[in-house]
Design an enzyme around this catalytic site. Structure first.
Site, PDB file in Angstrom:
ATOM      1  N   ASP A   8      73.621  77.913  55.075  1.00  0.00           N
ATOM      2  CA  ASP A   8      72.603  79.008  55.566  1.00  0.00           C
ATOM      3  C   ASP A   8      73.194  79.859  56.963  1.00  0.00           C
ATOM      4  OD1 ASP A   8      72.775  77.713  58.330  1.00  0.00           O
ATOM      5  OD2 ASP A   8      69.989  76.867  58.314  1.00  0.00           O
ATOM      6  N   CYS A  65      74.865  73.686  57.347  1.00  0.00           N
ATOM      7  CA  CYS A  65      73.096  74.347  58.232  1.00  0.00           C
ATOM      8  C   CYS A  65      74.519  74.042  59.805  1.00  0.00           C
ATOM      9  CB  CYS A  65      72.143  73.868  58.114  1.00  0.00           C
ATOM     10  SG  CYS A  65      71.772  71.790  57.658  1.00  0.00           S
ATOM     11  N   GLY A  66      73.166  74.196  59.938  1.00  0.00           N
ATOM     12  CA  GLY A  66      73.151  74.456  61.773  1.00  0.00           C
ATOM     13  C   GLY A  66      73.257  72.617  62.040  1.00  0.00           C
ATOM     14  N   THR A  67      72.495  71.398  61.622  1.00  0.00           N
ATOM     15  CA  THR A  67      73.139  70.579  61.960  1.00  0.00           C
ATOM     16  C   THR A  67      73.568  69.437  60.595  1.00  0.00           C
ATOM     17  OG1 THR A  67      71.039  69.858  61.723  1.00  0.00           O
ATOM     18  CG2 THR A  67      71.446  70.451  63.966  1.00  0.00           C
ATOM     19  N   GLY A  70      68.923  69.465  57.845  1.00  0.00           N
ATOM     20  CA  GLY A  70      68.078  70.126  56.458  1.00  0.00           C
ATOM     21  C   GLY A  70      68.950  70.251  55.388  1.00  0.00           C
ATOM     22  N   ASN A  99      78.819  55.091  48.622  1.00  0.00           N
ATOM     23  CA  ASN A  99      77.620  56.050  48.066  1.00  0.00           C
ATOM     24  C   ASN A  99      77.898  56.597  46.866  1.00  0.00           C
ATOM     25  OD1 ASN A  99      77.204  56.284  51.574  1.00  0.00           O
ATOM     26  ND2 ASN A  99      76.186  54.639  50.513  1.00  0.00           N
ATOM     27  N   LYS A 136      73.701  49.257  44.285  1.00  0.00           N
ATOM     28  CA  LYS A 136      72.469  49.594  45.198  1.00  0.00           C
ATOM     29  C   LYS A 136      72.769  50.870  44.102  1.00  0.00           C
ATOM     30  CE  LYS A 136      74.530  46.483  48.721  1.00  0.00           C
ATOM     31  NZ  LYS A 136      76.027  46.690  49.700  1.00  0.00           N
TER      32      LYS A 136
END
Length: 155
Positions: A8, A65-67, A70, A99, A136
């Protein structure tokens, strides 16, 4: 290897640094934007990048993005996608090895560019190991399949 890339407006600067970094290392980068600092909605970018993985355009992608939160949330809403928010090498390694994360997400307001490159390198070098983690990941995939089946059933 081809790799998807998107951000973004808050992640634009870091995305551009990572695009250059990946290109210099021989990756073919599929850049989904954004193309500047004008505001854009991160889900639009995250969904396009995640869909590209499912369509086989590239096996892995990076979203900024910023953090990073999102982009992570939005990408993980796409059935079949596993996105991991990582700001340190240990998390990045486990995201790949345990993962089997398709997408690495980072926050441009959280991580410095040199550290982001280090995290990216570790994630790209980390191949899924299977073993106990395969069970998993299989459970996650089964849930996605059930969700898809429910969506396809006529009402």
């Amino acid at each position: 290897m081809r790799i998807g890339l998107g951000s973004d407006h808050l992640g634009y600067g870091l995305k551009e640094e990572l695009r250059v970094y990946l290109t210099e290392r021989g990756y073919e980068v599929v850049d989904f934007g954004c193309t500047g600092t004008d505001p854009v909605d991160y889900p639009d970018i995250a969904f396009r990048v995640a869909d590209g993985i499912l369509e086989g355009q590239y096996p892995r992608a990076v979203l900024v993005c910023g953090t990073g939160n999102g982009m992570t949330i939005a990408a993980n809403k796409v059935c079949g996608i596993r996105a991991a928010l990582c700001h340190d090498p240990v998390s990045a390694e486990r995201a790949g090895k345990s993962n089997d994360a398709h997408i690495l997400t980072m926050g441009a307001l959280i991580i410095e560019p040199e550290r982001a490159k280090q995290v990216l390198d570790v994630w790209l070098a980390s191949e899924f190991q299977g073993g106990p983690s395969a069970r998993k990941i299989g459970k996650i995939a089964e849930r996605d399949e059930r969700r898809q089946e429910r969506r396809q059933q006529p009402e």
